[in-house]
Motif scaffolding. Structure first.
Motif, PDB file in Angstrom:
ATOM      1  N   THR A   1       7.355  16.981  -1.087  1.00 50.98           N
ATOM      2  CA  THR A   1       6.087  17.722  -1.085  1.00 50.98           C
ATOM      3  C   THR A   1       6.050  18.819  -2.141  1.00 50.98           C
ATOM      4  O   THR A   1       5.068  19.545  -2.217  1.00 50.98           O
ATOM      5  CB  THR A   1       5.846  18.368   0.291  1.00 50.98           C
ATOM      6  OG1 THR A   1       6.930  19.265   0.589  1.00 50.98           O
ATOM      7  CG2 THR A   1       5.748  17.314   1.390  1.00 50.98           C
TER       8      THR A   1
ATOM      9  N   GLU B   1       0.847  -1.192   0.000  1.00 50.09           N
ATOM     10  CA  GLU B   1       0.000   0.000   0.000  1.00 50.09           C
ATOM     11  C   GLU B   1       0.880   1.238   0.000  1.00 50.09           C
ATOM     12  O   GLU B   1       2.087   1.165   0.268  1.00 50.09           O
ATOM     13  CB  GLU B   1      -0.929   0.017   1.223  1.00 50.09           C
ATOM     14  CG  GLU B   1      -0.215  -0.027   2.550  1.00 50.09           C
ATOM     15  CD  GLU B   1      -1.161  -0.138   3.726  1.00 50.09           C
ATOM     16  OE1 GLU B   1      -0.726   0.185   4.846  1.00 50.09           O
ATOM     17  OE2 GLU B   1      -2.319  -0.543   3.529  1.00 50.09           O
TER      18      GLU B   1
ATOM     19  N   ARG C   1      -0.999   8.144  -5.070  1.00 51.19           N
ATOM     20  CA  ARG C   1      -2.364   7.599  -5.164  1.00 51.19           C
ATOM     21  C   ARG C   1      -3.072   8.117  -6.417  1.00 51.19           C
ATOM     22  O   ARG C   1      -3.758   7.374  -7.116  1.00 51.19           O
ATOM     23  CB  ARG C   1      -3.157   7.973  -3.924  1.00 51.19           C
ATOM     24  CG  ARG C   1      -2.717   7.269  -2.649  1.00 51.19           C
ATOM     25  CD  ARG C   1      -3.680   7.542  -1.501  1.00 51.19           C
ATOM     26  NE  ARG C   1      -3.246   6.888  -0.285  1.00 51.19           N
ATOM     27  CZ  ARG C   1      -2.529   7.476   0.671  1.00 51.19           C
ATOM     28  NH1 ARG C   1      -2.179   8.757   0.544  1.00 51.19           N
ATOM     29  NH2 ARG C   1      -2.168   6.807   1.743  1.00 51.19           N
TER      30      ARG C   1
ATOM     31  N   SER D   1       2.735   4.389   1.193  1.00 45.98           N
ATOM     32  CA  SER D   1       3.270   4.829   2.477  1.00 45.98           C
ATOM     33  C   SER D   1       2.961   6.309   2.687  1.00 45.98           C
ATOM     34  O   SER D   1       3.170   7.134   1.788  1.00 45.98           O
ATOM     35  CB  SER D   1       4.784   4.617   2.529  1.00 45.98           C
ATOM     36  OG  SER D   1       5.342   5.242   3.670  1.00 45.98           O
ATOM     37  N   ASP D   2       2.474   6.647   3.872  1.00 47.54           N
ATOM     38  CA  ASP D   2       2.204   8.043   4.208  1.00 47.54           C
ATOM     39  C   ASP D   2       3.390   8.709   4.895  1.00 47.54           C
ATOM     40  O   ASP D   2       3.252   9.810   5.432  1.00 47.54           O
ATOM     41  CB  ASP D   2       0.964   8.146   5.105  1.00 47.54           C
ATOM     42  CG  ASP D   2      -0.328   7.945   4.320  1.00 47.54           C
ATOM     43  OD1 ASP D   2      -0.510   8.660   3.322  1.00 47.54           O
ATOM     44  OD2 ASP D   2      -1.133   7.067   4.697  1.00 47.54           O
ATOM     45  N   GLN D   3       4.543   8.059   4.889  1.00 50.10           N
ATOM     46  CA  GLN D   3       5.737   8.676   5.460  1.00 50.10           C
ATOM     47  C   GLN D   3       6.032   9.983   4.737  1.00 50.10           C
ATOM     48  O   GLN D   3       6.052  10.029   3.500  1.00 50.10           O
ATOM     49  CB  GLN D   3       6.934   7.751   5.330  1.00 50.10           C
ATOM     50  CG  GLN D   3       8.223   8.345   5.887  1.00 50.10           C
ATOM     51  CD  GLN D   3       9.385   7.368   5.809  1.00 50.10           C
ATOM     52  OE1 GLN D   3       9.201   6.226   5.423  1.00 50.10           O
ATOM     53  NE2 GLN D   3      10.572   7.815   6.194  1.00 50.10           N
ATOM     54  N   PRO D   4       6.246  11.080   5.470  1.00 48.93           N
ATOM     55  CA  PRO D   4       6.533  12.360   4.814  1.00 48.93           C
ATOM     56  C   PRO D   4       7.787  12.270   3.955  1.00 48.93           C
ATOM     57  O   PRO D   4       8.852  11.886   4.423  1.00 48.93           O
ATOM     58  CB  PRO D   4       6.732  13.321   5.992  1.00 48.93           C
ATOM     59  CG  PRO D   4       6.050  12.668   7.140  1.00 48.93           C
ATOM     60  CD  PRO D   4       6.209  11.195   6.937  1.00 48.93           C
TER      61      PRO D   4
ATOM     62  N   ALA E   1       1.695  16.354  -1.207  1.00 47.49           N
ATOM     63  CA  ALA E   1       2.376  15.259  -0.529  1.00 47.49           C
ATOM     64  C   ALA E   1       2.647  14.131  -1.510  1.00 47.49           C
ATOM     65  O   ALA E   1       1.801  13.798  -2.346  1.00 47.49           O
ATOM     66  CB  ALA E   1       1.531  14.757   0.634  1.00 47.49           C
TER      67      ALA E   1
ATOM     68  N   TRP F   1       7.941   8.215  11.780  1.00 50.45           N
ATOM     69  CA  TRP F   1       8.703   8.289  10.541  1.00 50.45           C
ATOM     70  C   TRP F   1      10.103   8.862  10.715  1.00 50.45           C
ATOM     71  O   TRP F   1      10.518   9.773   9.999  1.00 50.45           O
ATOM     72  CB  TRP F   1       7.961   9.130   9.505  1.00 50.45           C
ATOM     73  CG  TRP F   1       6.519   8.839   9.342  1.00 50.45           C
ATOM     74  CD1 TRP F   1       5.493   9.695   9.529  1.00 50.45           C
ATOM     75  CD2 TRP F   1       5.917   7.606   8.918  1.00 50.45           C
ATOM     76  NE1 TRP F   1       4.289   9.090   9.275  1.00 50.45           N
ATOM     77  CE2 TRP F   1       4.517   7.792   8.894  1.00 50.45           C
ATOM     78  CE3 TRP F   1       6.423   6.354   8.582  1.00 50.45           C
ATOM     79  CZ2 TRP F   1       3.638   6.798   8.536  1.00 50.45           C
ATOM     80  CZ3 TRP F   1       5.532   5.349   8.227  1.00 50.45           C
ATOM     81  CH2 TRP F   1       4.170   5.577   8.205  1.00 50.45           C
TER      82      TRP F   1
ATOM     83  N   ALA G   1       2.693  10.989  -1.125  1.00 48.24           N
ATOM     84  CA  ALA G   1       1.719   9.896  -1.025  1.00 48.24           C
ATOM     85  C   ALA G   1       0.451  10.220  -1.795  1.00 48.24           C
ATOM     86  O   ALA G   1      -0.131   9.353  -2.465  1.00 48.24           O
ATOM     87  CB  ALA G   1       1.395   9.617   0.438  1.00 48.24           C
ATOM     88  N   ASP G   2      -0.009  11.480  -1.718  1.00 47.96           N
ATOM     89  CA  ASP G   2      -1.221  11.866  -2.449  1.00 47.96           C
ATOM     90  C   ASP G   2      -0.990  11.807  -3.951  1.00 47.96           C
ATOM     91  O   ASP G   2      -1.869  11.369  -4.708  1.00 47.96           O
ATOM     92  CB  ASP G   2      -1.652  13.283  -2.040  1.00 47.96           C
ATOM     93  CG  ASP G   2      -2.114  13.368  -0.590  1.00 47.96           C
ATOM     94  OD1 ASP G   2      -2.470  12.307  -0.025  1.00 47.96           O
ATOM     95  OD2 ASP G   2      -2.096  14.472  -0.021  1.00 47.96           O
TER      96      ASP G   2
END
Length: 500
Positions: free
Chosen positions: A50, A42, A113, A44-47, A107, A263, A109-110
């Motif tokens: 950006t 899946e 996706r 990762s939402d790790q910063p 971000a 993180w 992660a965004d």
């Protein structure tokens, strides 16, 4: 261990970060059978990254990949955004009229996706939980292996794109060597909760012992530190809250209470540049091809531009419509620009080091940043808006390699603009005025590839005709060279169209 069925595709993409997902989305939109393998199950939402800079934002808009509204309003006035150079405020980056904002905060992660959704919608097969372990070229393509949920799998593809990060398996297994710059500094990154957010205000903090960058997000604070005393003893050892707390205290010269870490990671100024971005049927994009210190937020943008440069060329190669040197032009165009980014980040780091000489340099550069007014050399270095690609033919005319800014275009089918015109992913021959019909005749052998558009003459495009590449760069304008000569170099004549 139970083996899987063979995984076959025209193009296999190794790595499913934003750059790999963008390659998959582009190729699938061109009708290429594309499979992407990504070890993570899946997002990762790790910063991480950006920032997307102007040329990457503009190029994503031209291919319809901008996150957010499908068609945001691009104003008639130049848009400017404040940025920094080596942590020094005062840099202004300005985009031309009718272009998106020059600095897009999104971000990673965004964005991943968003691009994964577009890739799946276009028909790419996204296989999460699969890690490429080997690739080897033979006379008819590339074969390899991967580890997946059901065990090992055999891979077979016409081409492979390595988007699998700084420790790229595709790069190493393909025998592509790199030039490297060893680490000289240590840096930490983490998301924590400060006992008192007022202890460390938002922004860049410099002391004689290093730098701290703080960004508050609700009750959490994203911290980055820079210590120029030397590299980490063990680059891969896990970061603890105590280590981050001690490093912040050392640089700040005082204790700053923090808890609830998320993180935590470490990085350095280690730099790598692959000696070629393509070997045979294997290509590298993003961190697999180049790694540098993340000052300036240029890594993601550079990878995005890699992906957009390679994808349309690779699609034509798959469909048999690529000219003899089209794939070779990927390395020729992108590698020097990656080298420039690495040099630029090394220069910024030199400005951030302690000492009286660096302090004097910072004073000089602060004045330069103020004087640039958004369109100078440093702005172009960060935003990539000053990029001019080499003309592979020598016949492209005076504007060959430049980027066509967005402008309104009047056509018999209605009004449009450059951004909307390039959404279909094809090369475009724009005919402006009565004298342009001769160029239509010269391009007739490529009618199945080109989108030929009659356009009302406009001062924004001061030529009677232009050949516009799918990535927004001009391939030809009238001059000493012939249109047919340039088209022959880019595309095979008499081939069917590839839809974007």
């Amino acid at each position: 261990m139970q083996g899987e069925h063979p995984i076959r595709a025209q193009v296999l993409v190794a790595g499913g970060g934003p750059v790999g997902m963008l390659v998959a989305a582009e190729l699938a939109a061109y009708g290429v059978d594309t499979v992407l393998l990504e070890p993570r199950t899946e997002v990762s939402d790790q910063p991480k990254a950006t920032t997307l800079h102007a040329r990457a934002v503009q190029s994503l808009a031209r291919r319809g990949h901008m996150p957010g509204p499908a068609r945001p309003a691009y104003g008639p006035e130049p848009a400017s955004s404040a940025f920094h150079f080596a942590g020094l405020p005062g840099l202004t980056i300005t985009a031309p009229p009718h272009e998106p904002e020059p600095v897009l905060k999104c971000a990673q992660a965004d964005l991943e996706r968003h691009l994964e959704s577009r890739a799946r919608t276009a028909g790419a097969r996204i296989l999460r939980g699969h890690r490429v372990t080997d690739v080897e070229q033979d006379g008819s393509g590339v074969r390899g292996t991967a580890e997946g949920p059901q065990g090992s799998a055999v891979l077979r593809a016409d081409y492979v794109v390595g988007a699998d990060g700084a420790r790229s398996t595709v790069r190493t297994r393909s025998g592509i060597e790199s030039d490297t710059v060893p680490a000289t500094v240590s840096a930490l990154m983490g998301t924590v909760t400060l006992a008192d957010s007022g202890d460390l205000p938002k922004g860049w903090h410099r002391t004689p012992r290093g730098w701290i960058v703080a960004k508050h997000d609700g009750d959490r604070t994203h911290l980055r530190t820079l210590n120029c005393a030397g590299p980490h003893e063990d680059r891969r050892s896990p970061v603890t809250l105590d280590e981050l707390r001690d490093e912040v205290a050392h640089i700040a010269g005082r204790d700053i209470a923090m808890h609830s870490p998320h993180w935590l990671s470490r990085f350095s100024d280690f730099a790598r540049l692959a000696r070629t971005f393509g070997r045979g049927r294997v290509f590298l994009v993003g961190d697999a091809a180049h790694v540098h210190f993340p000052i300036g937020g240029q890594g993601l943008s550079t990878g995005v531009l890699d992906a957009l440069n390679l994808s349309w060329k690779l699609a034509h190669a798959v469909h048999g419509t690529a000219g003899p040197g089209l794939l070779d032009s990927y390395d020729a165009e992108r590698r020097p620009l990656a080298r420039r980014v690495i040099d630029g980040t090394l220069a910024q780091l030199a400005l951030m080091r302690p000492g009286p000489e660096a302090e004097a340099l910072r004073t000089v550069f602060t004045g330069l940043l103020t004087a640039e007014s958004g369109s100078g050399h440093l702005s172009g270095l960060i935003s990539a808006q000053d990029t001019v690609l080499p003309d592979p033919t020598g016949a492209g005319g005076p504007a060959a390699g430049t980027y066509l800014a967005n402008t309104a275009l009047g056509t018999p089918d209605g009004d449009t603009d450059v951004i909307r015109l390039l959404h279909d992913g094809r090369p475009h021959l724009l005919l402006l005025g009565e004298k342009a019909d001769r160029h239509r005749e010269a391009s007739r052998a490529w009618a199945g590839i080109l989108h030929t558009v009659e356009v009302r003459p406009t001062p924004a495009v001061p030529y009677e005709a232009v050949l516009l590449r799918p990535d927004g760069h001009l391939a030809w304008v009238p001059g000493d060279g012939e249109l047919g000569q340039v088209l022959t170099a880019y595309f095979e004549p008499g081939a069917p169209a590839t839809a974007g």
